[in-house]
Design an enzyme around this catalytic site. Structure first.
Site, short mmCIF file in Angstrom:
data_model
loop_
_atom_site.label_atom_id
_atom_site.label_comp_id
_atom_site.label_asym_id
_atom_site.label_seq_id
_atom_site.Cartn_x
_atom_site.Cartn_y
_atom_site.Cartn_z
N GLY A 92 -93.63 15.44 8.58
CA GLY A 92 -94.46 16.44 9.23
C GLY A 92 -95.06 15.91 10.51
O GLY A 92 -95.13 14.70 10.74
N CYS A 93 -95.52 16.80 11.37
CA CYS A 93 -96.03 16.40 12.68
C CYS A 93 -97.33 15.61 12.57
O CYS A 93 -97.45 14.51 13.12
CB CYS A 93 -96.19 17.62 13.59
SG CYS A 93 -97.15 18.98 12.87
N PHE A 94 -98.33 16.15 11.87
CA PHE A 94 -99.57 15.39 11.67
C PHE A 94 -99.28 14.12 10.89
O PHE A 94 -99.85 13.06 11.18
CB PHE A 94 -100.60 16.24 10.91
CG PHE A 94 -101.61 16.93 11.79
CD1 PHE A 94 -102.28 16.24 12.79
CD2 PHE A 94 -101.91 18.27 11.60
CE1 PHE A 94 -103.22 16.87 13.59
CE2 PHE A 94 -102.85 18.91 12.40
CZ PHE A 94 -103.51 18.20 13.39
#
Length: 325
Positions: free
Chosen positions: A134-136
């Site tokens: 995921g990005c975060f």
């Protein structure tokens, strides 16, 4: 040429992936699947692609492509693979959260390897299925990996992260509408963000018996692209020790760099880079981590994984310039 297919081609992540792949010297885009846009030019939806490609969205799938990128909504990749059976030689790179956690890595005889290249590069080279982080989770893990690797997280970690509007996808909601987002700022999913599971999983794999709390407070920023993360925790070493620790850990990482100077988002937006900065004050180590949520946080990292699997340089097709001015 690597024959590549994309399922779920109309969103921000897919658009960014298409932009990278149509300019990749070793890839031919075989199909972009989208039932809602079938027959339309890619440039009708991703309008900056005008003049770059004449490919149209398709409602049919070639199950024999060399690599399939799944840019579908969270929770739908498994169903798509159940309904569409690809050959064993097809590498599958999933950009959703369907296969990131250990309980979900085994599916249809495949083992999905967690595709954080700074952590699992050797495993990725041998993989046939990838769960893209995921990005975060990418920004936060890159901020903490050197500490966990050296068993130095001895207290709770406090994290604040701000993401741009593209992180919410293309579907409109009250908090993504321009008139709400512009000149505004808010938090969401306080301490319950869905990326915490993969973050804990990675930290526990590096630091045995990891039992510290990770307090993560995500925020919505009034900008389009980028993630700005600050994480702090107790640290007994010197600032010089921390700088050396981070520089050594990422010395062979082609996209992750430790900066002596404080950071700002424009340094990485539109690139596949992660920049890190460490600072110490009153026994607390502060780590700043910045990425572009659509490239290093999603599509760029997916192409990194593809490059490694097919024996290409990890940076192939990803030397992108920041929109600094």
């Amino acid at each position: 040429m690597i024959q590549a297919g994309i399922a779920g081609g109309a969103g921000y992540t897919a658009g960014e992936l298409i932009r990278i792949l149509v300019n990749h010297p070793h890839v031919e885009l075989n199909f972009v699947y989208s039932t809602s846009n079938a027959g339309n030019l890619l440039s009708d939806v991703h309008q900056d692609l005008l003049g770059s490609t004449e490919i149209r969205f398709s409602d049919t799938i070639n199950t024999e492509v060399d690599v399939l990128f799944l840019c579908l909504g969270h929770g739908t990749s498994k169903r798509f693979l159940e309904e569409n059976h690809f050959t064993e030689k097809t590498v599958i790179i999933d950009l959703s959260n369907d296969f990131r956690l250990k309980a979900d890595t085994e599916f249809q005889g495949r083992e999905f390897i967690y595709g954080l290249t700074e952590l699992n590069r050797d495993k990725i080279k041998q993989a046939c299925s990838i769960a893209n982080p995921g990005c975060f989770a990418t920004a936060i893990q890159l901020a903490l990996l050197p500490l966990a690797e050296n068993k130095l997280i001895s207290d709770a970690v406090h994290i604040t992260g701000v993401t741009g509007a593209t992180g919410a996808g293309t579907s409109l909601s009250d908090t993504t509408h321009y008139t709400w987002r512009d000149n505004n700022f808010s938090y969401y999913k306080a301490f319950t963000h869905q990326h915490l599971g993969e973050i804990y999983q990675t930290l526990s794999s590096l630091q045995r018996n990891f039992d510290q709390k990770v307090h993560f407070l995500p925020h919505r920023g009034n900008f389009s692209r980028g993630i700005f993360v600050t994480a702090y925790t107790k640290y007994d070493g010197s600032l010089e020790d921390a700088k050396a620790l981070y520089s050594d850990f990422y010395k062979d990482a082609p996209f992750t760099f430790v900066s002596e100077k404080e950071l700002h988002l424009k340094q990485v937006v539109n690139t596949n880079k992660c920049f890190l900065h460490v600072h110490k004050e009153d026994g607390m180590l502060l780590i700043t981590s910045i990425i572009d949520n659509l490239t290093k946080g999603a599509s760029g990292q997916a192409v990194e994984n593809m490059n490694l699997i097919f024996g290409l340089p990890q940076t192939e097709g990803l030397n992108l310039k920041a929109n600094f001015f």
